[in-house]
Write an enzyme that holds these catalytic residues in place. Sequence first.
Site, PDB file in Angstrom:
ATOM      1  N   THR A  35     -38.020  61.874  -6.627  1.00 11.74           N
ATOM      2  CA  THR A  35     -38.357  62.974  -5.717  1.00 11.74           C
ATOM      3  C   THR A  35     -37.307  63.196  -4.625  1.00 11.74           C
ATOM      4  OG1 THR A  35     -39.669  61.551  -4.257  1.00 11.74           O
ATOM      5  CG2 THR A  35     -40.830  62.620  -6.083  1.00 11.74           C
ATOM      6  N   ASP A  36     -36.373  62.234  -4.460  1.00 12.69           N
ATOM      7  CA  ASP A  36     -35.385  62.396  -3.380  1.00 12.69           C
ATOM      8  C   ASP A  36     -34.562  63.669  -3.545  1.00 12.69           C
ATOM      9  OD1 ASP A  36     -36.249  59.964  -2.408  1.00 12.69           O
ATOM     10  OD2 ASP A  36     -34.400  58.870  -2.838  1.00 12.69           O
ATOM     11  N   THR A  67     -39.110  57.134  -9.027  1.00  7.90           N
ATOM     12  CA  THR A  67     -40.251  56.249  -8.772  1.00  7.90           C
ATOM     13  C   THR A  67     -41.241  56.216  -9.929  1.00  7.90           C
ATOM     14  OG1 THR A  67     -40.039  56.457  -6.391  1.00  7.90           O
ATOM     15  CG2 THR A  67     -42.207  55.895  -7.202  1.00  7.90           C
ATOM     16  N   SER A 116     -32.961  58.983  -7.854  1.00  6.26           N
ATOM     17  CA  SER A 116     -32.378  60.332  -7.864  1.00  6.26           C
ATOM     18  C   SER A 116     -31.384  60.549  -6.735  1.00  6.26           C
ATOM     19  CB  SER A 116     -33.467  61.408  -7.852  1.00  6.26           C
ATOM     20  OG  SER A 116     -34.097  61.481  -6.590  1.00  6.26           O
ATOM     21  N   SER A 117     -31.341  59.639  -5.757  1.00  8.81           N
ATOM     22  CA  SER A 117     -30.298  59.731  -4.737  1.00  8.81           C
ATOM     23  C   SER A 117     -28.919  59.467  -5.338  1.00  8.81           C
ATOM     24  CB  SER A 117     -30.574  58.713  -3.618  1.00  8.81           C
ATOM     25  OG  SER A 117     -30.678  57.417  -4.175  1.00  8.81           O
TER      26      SER A 117
HETATM   27  N1  ASP Z   1     -36.017  57.026  -4.414  1.00 11.26           N
HETATM   28  C1  ASP Z   1     -36.854  57.656  -5.412  1.00 11.26           C
HETATM   29  C2  ASP Z   1     -35.991  58.623  -6.203  1.00 11.26           C
HETATM   30  O1  ASP Z   1     -35.760  59.722  -5.773  1.00 11.26           O
HETATM   31  C3  ASP Z   1     -38.006  58.333  -4.766  1.00 11.26           C
HETATM   32  C4  ASP Z   1     -39.018  58.932  -5.702  1.00 11.26           C
HETATM   33  O2  ASP Z   1     -38.831  59.097  -6.891  1.00 11.26           O
HETATM   34  O3  ASP Z   1     -40.111  59.314  -5.196  1.00 11.26           O
HETATM   35  O4  ASP Z   1     -35.521  58.287  -7.251  1.00 11.26           O
END
Ligand code: ASP
Length: 309
Positions: free
Chosen positions: A84-85, A12, A52-53
């Site tokens: 953050t995922d 993100t 990151s998923s």
């Molecule tokens: N979907 C995002 C990721 O993990 C969420 C984030 O970065 O907060 O890439």
Amino acid sequence: MGRVVVITTGGTIATRSGADGVARPTRSGRDLVVGLDSADGVDVIDLLAVDSSRLVPADWDRIGAAITSAVQGGADGVVVTHGTDTLEETALWLDATYSGAVPVVLTGAMRSSDAVEPDGPRNLAEAVSVAASPSTGDLGVLVSFAGTVWQPLGLTKIGERWAGTALGTVTPGTVHLTRPKRRPVIGAASAAIAPRVDVVAVYAGADAVAMDAYTAAGASGLVLEALGAGNVPDAVLHGVQRLCSDGVVVAVSTRVPDATVSARYGPGRALADAGAIMVPTLRPAQARVLMMAALAAGSPVAGVLADWG
Ligand code: ASP
């Protein structure tokens, strides 16, 4: 300030929303660092640009190799920008397998770069400060987010915040660490060739079908996302008894945040008697990472999970 290298992987912190309203990581590392007061002392490596998923264990190796080459190139600190995922998984893998003295700091953002109040620029400035701080030498891998410096071990995302062990605070230019860090160095290992370990959801009425499917797919280890203090239905217990006697490594975590796992009820006692390893506090995703690292490094899984789980 010494030289800091920023390695980007997406997430993100790098997203902009497209015409369809969907956030995708399209901003380059140079875009991210341009607003830093200290941008002159910062080098950028654009490594990956993904949610990151989508990261797989082989990507942890790629990130680790980029860190190694930044350090060999003379970096005094390294920042990795990350979604953050799965940040808690990457951070723990790196912490378990990186033994260098140069600090490595993961950061990201909860709000897209084109949000009204994006948090990424401040998070990046703080992470650069942590990476450049003399107080973080020899601490290995850290996570810096929204003014807090976190230990990777035990870190977990809850809603739009983190829970775990806070080591101290940071503002751009000032780092104040107040707690010692637990650094679970297991040793150099490749995630790409680490044995397969899967996380098994447990629920009322669950059976051994998922566990058997995972082991049929080649899993050497399983982490149960068990109930309560580490309990399972009888059909899962019978599957664990069978799989443990076949040599599959089984660890028991819980689906309950903040619960402590131990063999203090009948089903948990029976799991332990079958050879399953109780993981007192780590969430299932991080228990899996530690088990993978231990298996890949040839370390005894029970000992690693007893020391760090
Ligand atoms: N979907 C995002 C990721 O993990 C969420 C984030 O970065 O907060 O890439």
